[in-house]
Enzyme design. Structure first.
Site, PDB file in Angstrom:
ATOM      1  N   HIS A   1       5.869  22.113 -31.475  1.00 58.90           N
ATOM      2  CA  HIS A   1       5.485  21.831 -30.091  1.00 58.90           C
ATOM      3  C   HIS A   1       4.177  21.059 -29.978  1.00 58.90           C
ATOM      4  CE1 HIS A   1       3.003  25.226 -31.093  1.00 58.90           C
ATOM      5  NE2 HIS A   1       2.327  25.094 -29.981  1.00 58.90           N
TER       6      HIS A   1
ATOM      7  N   HIS B   1      -0.287  18.479 -27.228  1.00 60.28           N
ATOM      8  CA  HIS B   1       0.317  19.816 -27.142  1.00 60.28           C
ATOM      9  C   HIS B   1       1.338  19.796 -26.009  1.00 60.28           C
ATOM     10  CE1 HIS B   1       0.656  24.147 -26.453  1.00 60.28           C
ATOM     11  NE2 HIS B   1       0.069  24.350 -27.614  1.00 60.28           N
TER      12      HIS B   1
END
Length: 859
Positions: free
Chosen positions: A71, A86
Site C-alpha cells: 500500500h 502512501h
C-alpha cells in the site's frame, strides 16, 4: 526534473519539481484524516484524493522500498529526496489485497512511470479514506514549496518544489569554522528510566535542527547529540549530570533549548533527584532459574493484567541466509544504505497505521535506524572486508554491549530496540522472515525468551491470547505495548518455560503473576466460565449502549467518555458516549518544541466537537507540571513536582499560554456545546480569577455567551471546602487518581505502592461524598472523570454519594451503562453511607460484591 544551481558561497544545491502522481483533488497535509501525517511527524508533504486507480512516479529516481502490504512505495529522487507515497489511510489492514505493484526495489524509473495499480472500488468500500499523502521523509534536508492551488489536479501537474538545503550533506553535518566559539551547559537528568530510546530520539530530533555541531557528554565522554544510539550508549541514569556543548551560529540558543527539553523530560516521566529514583524492577537475566510455587505454577512479574488460557506457541527467532563472499566496499556500502532506507520507510509506513503507543515507538525507531554512529561503526567493518549484514550486526552488537554495561537494568532493556533495528535491516538485505502461522497463533499463549517490539506487533495483529517471556522487564517497550493492547503478559519467568512443549495448555493469571502449565479441568473450567460470563455481559451491554442509562428506579445518570484525540472522539460517539466529560488538551502540547498556536487548538477542539455531534464537550484546560512536562516550557527544578507548579497554577504562571487556549476554546464554542474545566484547583478564588480572564477575553472577541466554567476536584483542600467551591463553579468533576494519591500521601507512580492505592479507601469515599452533597445543595452536577468511574465495583458507591455523571474509558462505556441499569439509588445510598465507616478498601469492595453479586462478572 532536477537542476543544479549555485548557492551562496559557491555551494551547489539541487532543485526538484515533483508532479502529481495521480489525478485527483488536492488535500492540505494538515487535513489528512490521520494524526501522524497531519502533524507532519513523518515529514512535510501534501496529499491527493485520487480519482484514478493508478499511481505514477512524481519524478525521476530509484525505487528504494515497497511496503510488504503493497500500500506504500518510496523512491529516492536524483537530488536525494526520499518520497513516500502512501495510498489511502489504514490500507495496511488490506494486507496487499487490491494492489498490483508494477516495479520492484532497485528499479530506476522516469517521471510518469506507472508504479502501483489499485482496485478503486475495494478501496472506497473498505478503507477509512483514499486520501493519499506524498511525504518527504528526509524533509529536514529540503525546503518544500507548494506549486499548486487547492482544487482538481491532472496526472503530471506541478505539485511541489524541493530545494536541497545548502547545509545538507551526505552525512547531514555542516562545515563549521573551527574558530567558532563553543557554548556549553550542564543539566541533571531526572528521567526515571534514564536516557533511553524515546527521549534520546527527541533530543536528536531537536539537535538536528541546528546546523552546527552538538554534543552531549557524561563524565568527560562526549558523543554526537544528533545520534540516538551514541547518546543511549553513554548509559545515562537518573540523577547523572550531563554536559551539552554546541559550536556554530546560534549555539547558545540550541544549548538552552536542549537543556529545557531534558528538564521537561523529553516526552518521558520525570522524577526529581532529591526524591530518589525508587525501586527498579530488574530485567530477568538470561539463564535465571525459574521460580515456582508449591503447586508447581511458574511465578513471574506482571507486565500487563488480565487472564488468558490457550495452547503454547514457542517463538522462533528469524534466521537469515547471508552470503559469505563480499562485494566491493562500495557495493556493500550502497547495499547497506539502501537496506537502511527501506527499513526506515517501512517503519514510517507502519507508524502511519499504528495506534498511539505503537506509533510513538515506531517513530523513535525511524529516528534511530539511520543513526550516524551506527553507520560509522558499520563502515569501519565494511572496510575490513565484512559484508553488509555482518557489518550491521557488529555495529548493533557494539552499541548493545555499551547499553548492557551501563549498570541500569532499565537502560539495558532498551537493547531490544537496537535488536529490532538489526532485524529490520537484515530483512531488507536478505528477505523478510516467513509469515507467522496466524491460525496457530490466534488464541494461543506465545512463549519466548524475549521479543522485539516489531515481533510483538506481528503477534498482536495475529490475535494472540497472552504472552510469557523468560526474560524481559516491566518497563520494556514490549511490556508497554502489551499493556496498551490489553494482552495479559508475564515477564521474568526464567529459562525453563522455553522447555514447555508446543501445544500444551497454559493458563495466565496476571493478578497473581502465575503461569500454570496443563491446568486441571477445574481450573480451566473456572477461568473459561469467568471469561464467558464477561464476554456475554459485554455483548449484552453493547446491544443497549446507544440508550440512555437509567437506574432501576428511573434516575438518569450521564455516561461520558474521557478523550485525548479526534480519533477517540469519533470512536466514543459510535460506542454510545453521551458526551465528553474530560478532554485532555495535553495531547496538543506534548512532544513538540513550541506551544500550539491558537488556530491549531481551535481547529482541534472544533473537530472533536464535530465528532461528538452536538453532545457536550468538556475541555480541561492545560494540565501540565509534575508528571506531565512539556518540552517547550522550562518549569525549573522542583524538589517535589507533584506539589509544585501543576494544573491551574502553571496556567496562571504562563498567561500567554492561558490566553491562547481560552481564545481557542471560545472560538470553538461559537457553534458547539462546550464546557471549560480547570485542573488542580485548591481554592474558590482560582475559579473566580479564571472566570474574570475568560469574561475579559470573550468581551474582546465579541463572544456573547460564555461556556459553563467548572473545576476538577483533585486536591483534599477542594473536597474539604466543596461547599465554597460549588458556590462559584458551574459544575464539578472529581479526578479520583490525584485525589486518592494526595489523600493517602502515596505516589501513584511508585511501583511499591501500587497495590495500596485504591480510590475506594474510606477516606477517599468520604471526600467524594462531601463533594456530591455540596453539588446537590448548590444545584450543580457532580461527576467523576478519574479511574474510579470505570471501576465496576465503584459505580454503586459513586451513585450513592450523589454523583450524576461518570466519564469513563472508551471500553467501559457500555459496561458502565449496563451496571447503572441494574442499580437502585436508594440501595446505593445506604451502601455508600456504610462504606464510609469501614476500615479498608478491601472491606468496601467486599461490601459492594455482597450487595450486588452480579458485578463479579465484570471483574
Amino acid at each position: 526534473m532536477a537542476d543544479r544551481s549555485e548557492g551562496p558561497g559557491n555551494v551547489t544545491h539541487d532543485r526538484l519539481e515533483l508532479r502529481a502522481p495521480v489525478a485527483g483533488i488536492l488535500v492540505a497535509i494538515s487535513d489528512v484524516p490521520d494524526a501522524a501525517f497531519a502533524s507532519e511527524s513523518l515529514g512535510p508533504g501534501i496529499a491527493i484524493e485520487p480519482l484514478e486507480p493508478i499511481i505514477c512516479a512524481p519524478c525521476d529516481g530509484e525505487i528504494i522500498a515497497v511496503a510488504r502490504t503493497l500500500h506504500a512505495i518510496t523512491m529516492r529522487a536524483t537530488n536525494g529526496a526520499e518520497i513516500l507515497i502512501h495510498i489511502g489511510i489504514d490500507t495496511v489492514a488490506l494486507a496487499g489485497e487490491g494492489f498490483d505493484v508494477l516495479v520492484k526495489t532497485g528499479d530506476q524509473v522516469a517521471a510518469g512511470a506507472q508504479l502501483i495499480r489499485f482496485d478503486y472500488e475495494t478501496m472506497v468500500r473498505r478503507v477509512k479514506s483514499l486520501c493519499t499523502p506524498i511525504i518527504i521523509t528526509n524533509g529536514e534536508d529540503y525546503d518544500v514549496n507548494r506549486l499548486v492551488s487547492p482544487g482538481r489536479l491532472a496526472l503530471g501537474d506541478p505539485l511541489l518544489q524541493l530545494v536541497r538545503k545548502i547545509s545538507a550533506t551526505r552525512s547531514g553535518a555542516a562545515v563549521i569554522d573551527a574558530s567558532s566559539p563553543s557554548v556549553s551547559g550542564e543539566v541533571i537528568l531526572e528521567l526515571v528510566d534514564g536516557l533511553h530510546a524515546r527521549p534520546a530520539a527527541q533530543i536528536a530530533r531537536l539537535a538536528k535542527t541546528f546546523d552546527g555541531t552538538v554534543e552531549l557528554g557524561l563524565s568527560g565522554k562526549m558523543v554526537n547529540a544528533k545520534s540516538t544510539a551514541s547518546m543511549m550508549g553513554l548509559g545515562v541514569q537518573h540523577g547523572d549530570e550531563l554536559t551539552i556543548a554546541a559550536r556554530g551560529d546560534g549555539a547558545k540558543a540550541i544549548v538552552a533549548e536542549l537543556i529545557a527539553l531534558i528538564q521537561a523530560g523529553a516526552g518521558d516521566k520525570v522524577q526529581p533527584v532529591q526524591g530518589g529514583t525508587g525501586p527498579i524492577e530488574p530485567a530477568c537475566p538470561k539463564g535465571l532459574e525459574t521460580n515456582t510455587d508449591a503447586d508447581g505454577a511458574y511465578i513471574g512479574v506482571t507486565a500487563s493484567s488480565g487472564m488468558a488460557i490457550g495452547p503454547v506457541f514457542i517463538h522462533q527467532p528469524p534466521r537469515y541466509d547471508m552470503p559469505a563472499k563480499a562485494g566491493t566496499v562500495i557495493e556493500e556500502y550502497e547495499a547497506l544504505q539502501a537496506a537502511i532506507a527501506e527499513a526506515r520507510t517501512n517503519i514510517l509506513a507502519e507508524a502511519a497505521d499504528a495506534r498511539d503507543a505503537q506509533a510513538a515507538l515506531l517513530e523513535a525507531h525511524a529516528e534511530m535506524v539511520d543513526d550516524p554512529a551506527l553507520m560509522h561503526a558499520s563502515e569501519t567493518r565494511l572496510e575490513t572486508g565484512d559484508t553488509a549484514g555482518p557489518a550491521w550486526q557488529a555495529a548493533i552488537a557494539e552499541q548493545s554491549q555499551t547499553l548492557e554495561s551501563a549498570g541500569d537494568p532499565r537502560i539495558a532493556e532498551r537493547v531490544a530496540d537496537l535488536k529490532d533495528l538489526e532485524a529490520r535491516v537484515l530483512s531488507a538485505l536478505y528477505g523478510a522472515p516467513a509469515e507467522l502461522p496466524v491460525a496457530e497463533i490466534e488464541g494461543a499463549i506465545v512463549f519466548a525468551e524475549d521479543l522485539l517490539p516489531s515481533e510483538f506487533m506481528r503477534y498482536a495483529s495475529a490475535n494472540l491470547a497472552g504472552l510469557c517471556l523468560a526474560a524481559g522487564g516491566v518497563t520494556s517497550h514490549v511490556s508497554i505495548l502489551a499493556g496498551g493492547e490489553n494482552i495479559p503478559t508475564l515477564v521474568a519467568l526464567g529459562q525453563n518455560i522455553l522447555d514447555v512443549a508446543p501445544g500444551a495448555m497454559a493458563l495466565i493469571n496476571a493478578a497473581t503473576s502465575r503461569l500454570v502449565i496443563d491446568p486441571s479441568n477445574d481450573e480451566i473450567s473456572a477461568l473459561q466460565q469467568r471469561l464467558a460470563l464477561r464476554k456475554a455481559a459485554e455483548a449484552e451491554a453493547a446491544l443497549m449502549t446507544s440508550e440512555p442509562a437509567r437506574t432501576s428506579d428511573d434516575v438518569r445518570i450521564n455516561v461520558y467518555a474521557n478523550l485525548s484525540s479526534v480519533t477517540e472522539a469519533a470512536n466514543a460517539a459510535q460506542l454510545g458516549a453521551e458526551g465528553c466529560g474530560l478532554l485532555r488538551t495535553e495531547f496538543l502540547f506534548t512532544d513538540r518544541a513550541t506551544a500550539p498556536t491558537e488556530d491549531e487548538q481551535a481547529i482541534s477542539y472544533a473537530a472533536i466537537a464535530d465528532c461528538l455531534s452536538e453532545r457536550p464537550l468538556t475541555i480541561r484546560t492545560l494540565d501540565i507540571g509534575g508528571d506531565k512536562p512539556v518540552p517547550f516550557l522550562n518549569l525549573g527544578h522542583e524538589a517535589n513536582p507533584a506539589l509544585g507548579l501543576r494544573g491551574v497554577r502553571t496556567f496562571f504562571a504562563h498567561e500567554d499560554i492561558m490566553h491562547d487556549q481560552v481564545r481557542a476554546i471560545l472560538t470553538a464554542s461559537r457553534r458547539s456545546d462546550i464546557l471549560i474545566m480547570l485542573p488542580m484547583v485548591s481554592s474558590p478564588q482560582e475559579i473566580i480569577d479564571f472566570r474574570a480572564v475568560v469574561t475579559q477575553i470573550a468581551k474582546k472577541m465579541e463572544v456573547s455567551t460564555i461556556p459553563p466554567i467548572g473545576t476538577m476536584v483533585e486536591t483534599p483542600a477542594s473536597a474539604v471546602i466543596a461547599d465554597q467551591i460549588c458556590r462559584v463553579a458551574d459544575f464539578v468533576s472529581i479526578g479520583t487518581n490525584d485525589l486518592t494519591q494526595y489523600t493517602l500521601a502515596m505516589d501513584r507512580g511508585q511501583p511499591a505502592l501500587a497495590g495500596c492505592i485504591d480510590g475506594l479507601h474510606p477516606a477517599v469515599v468520604t471526600l467524594i461524598g462531601r463533594v456530591g452533597g455540596a453539588a446537590g445543595s448548590a444545584d450543580i452536577s457532580a461527576g467523576v472523570c478519574g479511574g474510579l468511574a470505570s471501576d465496576p465495583v465503584a459505580v454503586p458507591i459513586l451513585l450513592g454519594l450523589g454523583i450524576t455523571k461518570l466519564s469513563v474509558t472508551l471500553s467501559m462505556i457500555a459496561p458502565v451503562k449496563a451496571i447503572i441499569r441494574s442499580l437502585d439509588i436508594g440501595q446505593c445510598r445506604g451502601v455508600a453511607q456504610k462504606a464510609q465507616t469501614l476500615n479498608s478498601p478491601a472491606e468496601v469492595r467486599q461490601l459492594v460484591l455482597d450487595e450486588w453479586p452480579h458485578l463479579d462478572r465484570w471483574l
